[in-house]
Design a protein around this motif. Sequence first.
Motif: not given
Length: 363
Positions: A4, A6-7, A18, A298, A302, A326-327, A330-331, A360, A363
Amino acid sequence: MTGTLFSPFDLGDIALANRVVMAPLTRNRAGPGLVPSLLAPEYYAQRASAGLIITEATQVSPQAQGYQNTPGIYTPEQVAAWRRVTDAVHAKGGRIFVQLWHVGRVSHVDLHDGKAPVAPSAIRPEAKTFVNNAFVDVSEPRALELDEIPGIVESFRSSAANAIEAGFDGVEVHGANGYLLDQFLRETANARTDAYGGSIENRARLLLEVVAAVADEIGAGRTGVRLSPVSPASGIVPSGDEQPQFNHVVEALNGLGIAYIHVVEGATGGPRDAAPFDYDALRQRFGNTYIANNGYNLELANSRLGDGKADLIAFGHDFIANPDLVERLKTGTPLAQMEMATIYGGGAQGYTDYPASIASMDA
Ligand code: 8OZ
């Protein structure tokens, strides 16, 4: 290797936290001597949670400039200022490449003591540039002499060496958006009859010589290239042979063993479906990392990562108003919108004063 957004990801020898890349963004805030802005270390450090930052396009020589207040990387003062940027990003755990740029015909005599900008051929594009605080038509260019070409290659090579001295993790060669290396690729901009024009192979020669020189200087594992096969940016006129042209370019880049290709899909800045083009044909021809760019959100990011169609996704405009992009992705925090008036030029306003979100910070 799928994953994903975020990996983590290994870009050659370089470990990225990421799969989010900050795309190169021209901000026109360089100071006297075309030294990067004093605010640039803060600006880039604010965005260091990207897996990889690619800097704004940066000139390899005075001749390479096409707009006011864009930075260079060919003087000791510029290198010293870039060192402050890379130190600030590394202190936050980020990774950063510099994008090396020659504008070719997208320029103006006022930036060159009245002299004509250089190009593959004396063909002026329908394009504007920004000089003397105004958008103006680009100047009539002159064709590069054959004996000037080695100097162009050398300016990329020496700038790549400077990039390593400045602490960059690597270099992206700007082969996109209608600038010099892209101009050579296009039949509509390149009417040369020597070894650098005519066939698909000849039109690709300068880009490939530049990339080979950069890779030789700093290592193929630290070298990437940006391409924009169907973008009409900076007055590029389609010639209909984009697919075979770019298939050839990417096969040859693959042979050089470079770390990545970074592909602007569609027209730069949108739309994505500007013209039919098989990006997967490029992906299939390239063994290392494929960075996809242009109009991603996003969900699309993905889905492309999940399908194995891309390894990394580059976001441009969203990084201007969202230092913590990024944050936020993610959120699920809503994204701030950038202010158009402060994109190009000026100071801190619209540059370093976009706040991170509350989410963030937690986070
Ligand atoms: C916007 C304004 C000026 C230059 C690009 C380097 O399109 C640019 C650029 C973008 O690659």
